[in-house]
Design an enzyme around this catalytic site. Structure first.
Site, PDB file in Angstrom:
ATOM      1  N   SER A  86       0.848  -1.194   0.000  1.00 40.87           N
ATOM      2  CA  SER A  86       0.000   0.000   0.000  1.00 40.87           C
ATOM      3  C   SER A  86       0.880   1.240   0.000  1.00 40.87           C
ATOM      4  CB  SER A  86      -0.933   0.014   1.221  1.00 40.87           C
ATOM      5  OG  SER A  86      -0.189   0.122   2.422  1.00 40.87           O
ATOM      6  N   GLY A  88       0.509   5.242   1.139  1.00 45.64           N
ATOM      7  CA  GLY A  88      -0.312   6.228   1.812  1.00 45.64           C
ATOM      8  C   GLY A  88       0.330   7.599   1.792  1.00 45.64           C
ATOM      9  N   LYS A  89      -0.360   8.565   2.396  1.00 49.17           N
ATOM     10  CA  LYS A  89       0.157   9.927   2.429  1.00 49.17           C
ATOM     11  C   LYS A  89       1.429  10.023   3.262  1.00 49.17           C
ATOM     12  CE  LYS A  89      -3.672  11.623   3.994  1.00 49.17           C
ATOM     13  NZ  LYS A  89      -4.671  12.578   4.529  1.00 49.17           N
ATOM     14  N   GLU A  90       1.524   9.196   4.307  1.00 44.14           N
ATOM     15  CA  GLU A  90       2.641   9.312   5.236  1.00 44.14           C
ATOM     16  C   GLU A  90       3.581   8.119   5.209  1.00 44.14           C
ATOM     17  OE1 GLU A  90       0.701   9.935   8.946  1.00 44.14           O
ATOM     18  OE2 GLU A  90       0.375  12.069   8.587  1.00 44.14           O
ATOM     19  N   ALA A  91       3.117   6.973   4.720  1.00 40.29           N
ATOM     20  CA  ALA A  91       3.945   5.769   4.776  1.00 40.29           C
ATOM     21  C   ALA A  91       3.623   4.844   3.615  1.00 40.29           C
ATOM     22  CB  ALA A  91       3.731   5.046   6.103  1.00 40.29           C
ATOM     23  N   GLU A 175       4.335  -8.383  11.545  1.00 45.26           N
ATOM     24  CA  GLU A 175       3.693  -9.524  10.891  1.00 45.26           C
ATOM     25  C   GLU A 175       2.872  -9.058   9.693  1.00 45.26           C
ATOM     26  OE1 GLU A 175      -0.021 -12.562  11.934  1.00 45.26           O
ATOM     27  OE2 GLU A 175       0.654 -11.059  13.377  1.00 45.26           O
ATOM     28  N   ASP A 218      -8.619   6.172  16.108  1.00 45.23           N
ATOM     29  CA  ASP A 218      -9.054   6.290  14.706  1.00 45.23           C
ATOM     30  C   ASP A 218      -9.688   4.985  14.255  1.00 45.23           C
ATOM     31  OD1 ASP A 218      -9.422   7.566  12.239  1.00 45.23           O
ATOM     32  OD2 ASP A 218      -7.506   6.837  11.462  1.00 45.23           O
ATOM     33  N   ASN A 223      -9.894   0.510   9.670  1.00 48.92           N
ATOM     34  CA  ASN A 223      -8.750   0.064  10.457  1.00 48.92           C
ATOM     35  C   ASN A 223      -9.019  -1.273  11.141  1.00 48.92           C
ATOM     36  OD1 ASN A 223      -6.997   2.219   9.887  1.00 48.92           O
ATOM     37  ND2 ASN A 223      -8.071   3.522  11.344  1.00 48.92           N
ATOM     38  N   ASP A 235      -3.221  -0.189  12.328  1.00 48.90           N
ATOM     39  CA  ASP A 235      -2.943   1.252  12.355  1.00 48.90           C
ATOM     40  C   ASP A 235      -3.052   1.824  13.764  1.00 48.90           C
ATOM     41  OD1 ASP A 235      -2.500   1.196   9.646  1.00 48.90           O
ATOM     42  OD2 ASP A 235      -4.491   1.903   9.103  1.00 48.90           O
TER      43      ASP A 235
END
Length: 290
Positions: A86, A88-91, A175, A218, A223, A235
């Site tokens: 994946s 994402g915006k941050e990772a 994992e 969140d 999630n 997350d």
């Protein structure tokens, strides 16, 4: 409680109080490797930069990020990289082969692209980061180490989360639940069979997390993932301690989001009742929906 969705049990001998060890966010071995830039590291960095899965990331991966990966390889936590799972915006999350030939997930936070202010909102007020500075790199490192610590604490409390394996600077190894060809699905992507049972598992995990002194912050159908009939909470980077000034607000929001989703799926769920269940005395076993 049914075990239809693979509920795990708390680890024996673990008790949780109000003790919180401060998490060190100072430079680690990866930073020292990046500064030294010896020949072995330089050769490793160039090989990694030339790998197809990293070519698009050269502008956001600094030398210390490559050094973190190098150290994790040296320590036997990563043997080989696979493709991206994946972005994402941050990772970004990559599939990799771990030291024991097991598939692992490698989550790499991008220092320059991370939402600094968003992270600080969750870090400030956390007793583990009382002396956190304002340097962006330090804040991102704190976030990653917090995610690792939260996963460890949740796992000990009997919450099914991806098992944390190792952390270096802005890189987290954990994992891999499912594999790329048979990946776990977010609850937002599926029609949940037996939604009442699934809801009861999720709310029990929320209660265990709260008893362990954490609030996810969140939690929603985005999630929560399911694989081979097992529900997994993911997350946890933003999870805060119950002493965080916004912990109650975050928990009530989690309860609303979870209850609303499962009610749409057909479960008997209510946000206020879920909040009472999660925060209730340890001896309570009420169903929370009456």
């Amino acid at each position: 409680m049914t075990d239809e969705f693979g509920m795990v049990e708390p680890q024996e001998g673990e008790a949780f109080g109000d003790e919180w060890e401060e998490i060190d966010v100072s430079d680690d071995e990866a930073d020292r490797i990046a500064r030294r830039k010896d020949r072995d590291f330089d050769e490793f960095r160039m090989r990694l930069k030339d790998a197809d899965q990293f070519k698009v990331e050269q502008s956001v991966f600094d030398d210390a990020t490559f050094a973190a990966i190098y150290k994790l390889v040296q320590d036997g936590h990563i043997d080989a990289f696979g493709g991206p799972i994946s972005t994402g915006k941050e990772a970004n999350v990559f599939e990799a082969l771990g030291g024991d030939d097991a598939d692992v997930a490698v989550k790499i936070y991008r220092i320059n692209a991370s939402d600094f202010r968003h992270m600080r909102d969750y870090l400030e007020g956390d007793p583990r980061f009382e002396n956190i500075g304002h340097d962006k790199g330090q804040v991102v490192r704190a976030w990653v180490r917090k995610e690792f610590a939260n996963l460890e604490r949740a796992q000990r409390a009997g919450v099914r989360v991806p098992k944390p394996i190792a952390v270096q600077r802005n890189v987290l190894v954990m994992e891999l639940v499912g594999v790329v060809d048979d990946r776990a699905r977010r609850l937002s992507e599926v029609r949940v069979e037996n939604p009442q049972t699934a809801y009861e598992v999720v709310r029990e995990y929320m209660r265990r997390l709260h008893r362990a002194g954490l609030v996810h912050g969140d939690l929603s159908e985005y999630n929560l993932i399911i694989h081979d009939g097992e529900l997994v909470v993911i997350d946890l980077g933003q999870a805060v301690t119950v002493h965080h000034p916004n912990a109650e607000e975050f928990l009530r929001r989690d309860c609303r989001n979870v209850a609303n989703f499962f009610r749409r799926q057909g479960a008997d769920a209510d946000g206020d009742s879920l909040y009472e269940f999660v925060t209730g005395d340890e001896g309570e076993d009420g169903d929370g929906d009456e």
